[in-house]
Design a protein around this motif. Structure first.
Motif, short mmCIF file in Angstrom:
data_model
loop_
_atom_site.label_atom_id
_atom_site.label_comp_id
_atom_site.label_asym_id
_atom_site.label_seq_id
_atom_site.Cartn_x
_atom_site.Cartn_y
_atom_site.Cartn_z
N ASP A 4 0.82 -1.22 0.00
CA ASP A 4 0.00 0.00 0.00
C ASP A 4 0.85 1.26 0.00
O ASP A 4 0.58 2.21 -0.73
N VAL A 5 1.91 1.26 0.82
CA VAL A 5 2.80 2.42 0.87
C VAL A 5 3.52 2.59 -0.47
O VAL A 5 3.63 3.70 -1.00
N MET A 6 3.99 1.47 -1.04
CA MET A 6 4.67 1.54 -2.34
C MET A 6 3.72 2.06 -3.41
O MET A 6 4.09 2.93 -4.21
N ASN A 7 2.50 1.56 -3.44
CA ASN A 7 1.52 2.04 -4.41
C ASN A 7 1.25 3.52 -4.24
O ASN A 7 1.12 4.26 -5.22
N GLY A 8 1.15 3.98 -2.99
CA GLY A 8 0.92 5.40 -2.72
C GLY A 8 2.06 6.26 -3.23
O GLY A 8 1.84 7.32 -3.80
N LYS A 9 3.29 5.80 -3.02
CA LYS A 9 4.46 6.55 -3.49
C LYS A 9 4.50 6.60 -5.02
O LYS A 9 4.79 7.63 -5.61
N ILE A 10 4.20 5.47 -5.65
CA ILE A 10 4.20 5.40 -7.12
C ILE A 10 3.11 6.30 -7.68
O ILE A 10 3.31 7.01 -8.67
N GLN A 55 2.05 9.02 -6.57
CA GLN A 55 2.39 10.43 -6.40
C GLN A 55 3.31 10.94 -7.51
O GLN A 55 3.42 12.14 -7.71
N VAL A 56 3.94 10.05 -8.22
CA VAL A 56 4.89 10.43 -9.27
C VAL A 56 4.18 10.39 -10.61
O VAL A 56 3.73 9.34 -11.06
#
Length: 118
Positions: free
Chosen positions: A101-107, A109-110
């Motif tokens: 979930d955190v990785m998806n959120g970071k991705i 945002q870009v």
């Protein structure tokens, strides 16, 4: 002097000790089992045979799953060894989902770049 029965309970303050000595102070490791009347207390609680280490393990496992770093766990346990702290780092499906979930959120945002074609 406090009664032995009162020594088994904690005060309501967040920094209160769970087990205290006769004068309300910290119990030392060498005297803990006798002073806390550990065997009798665990029997009364319905968990005979419970070892204090089980509580330590559970607490540190919960701390690790709450996001405590290895350094945090080492400080909580009073250890200098990363190996000792690693014992509490259990892999869980819940942790896998949090990481994803955190990785998806970071991705998300870009913004995609046109030059890269991705």
């Amino acid at each position: 002097m406090r009664s032995a029965a009162l020594d088994q309970f904690t005060e309501p303050e967040p920094t209160a000790l769970v087990f205290t000595g006769a004068n309300g102070g910290i119990l030392r490791r060498s005297d803990f089992r006798r002073a806390a009347n550990w065997s009798e207390t665990t029997k009364k609680l319905g968990v005979p045979g419970l070892h204090f280490h089980h509580l330590r393990h559970t607490g540190n496992t919960i701390a690790a799953s709450a996001g405590a770093s290895l350094r945090d766990l080492m400080a909580r346990m009073g250890h200098d060894s990363v190996r000792a702290a690693m014992i509490y780092q259990h892999r869980t499906a819940e942790a896998d989902h949090k990481i994803a979930d955190v990785m998806n959120g970071k991705i998300a945002q870009v913004p995609p770049t046109k030059a890269s074609g991705h």
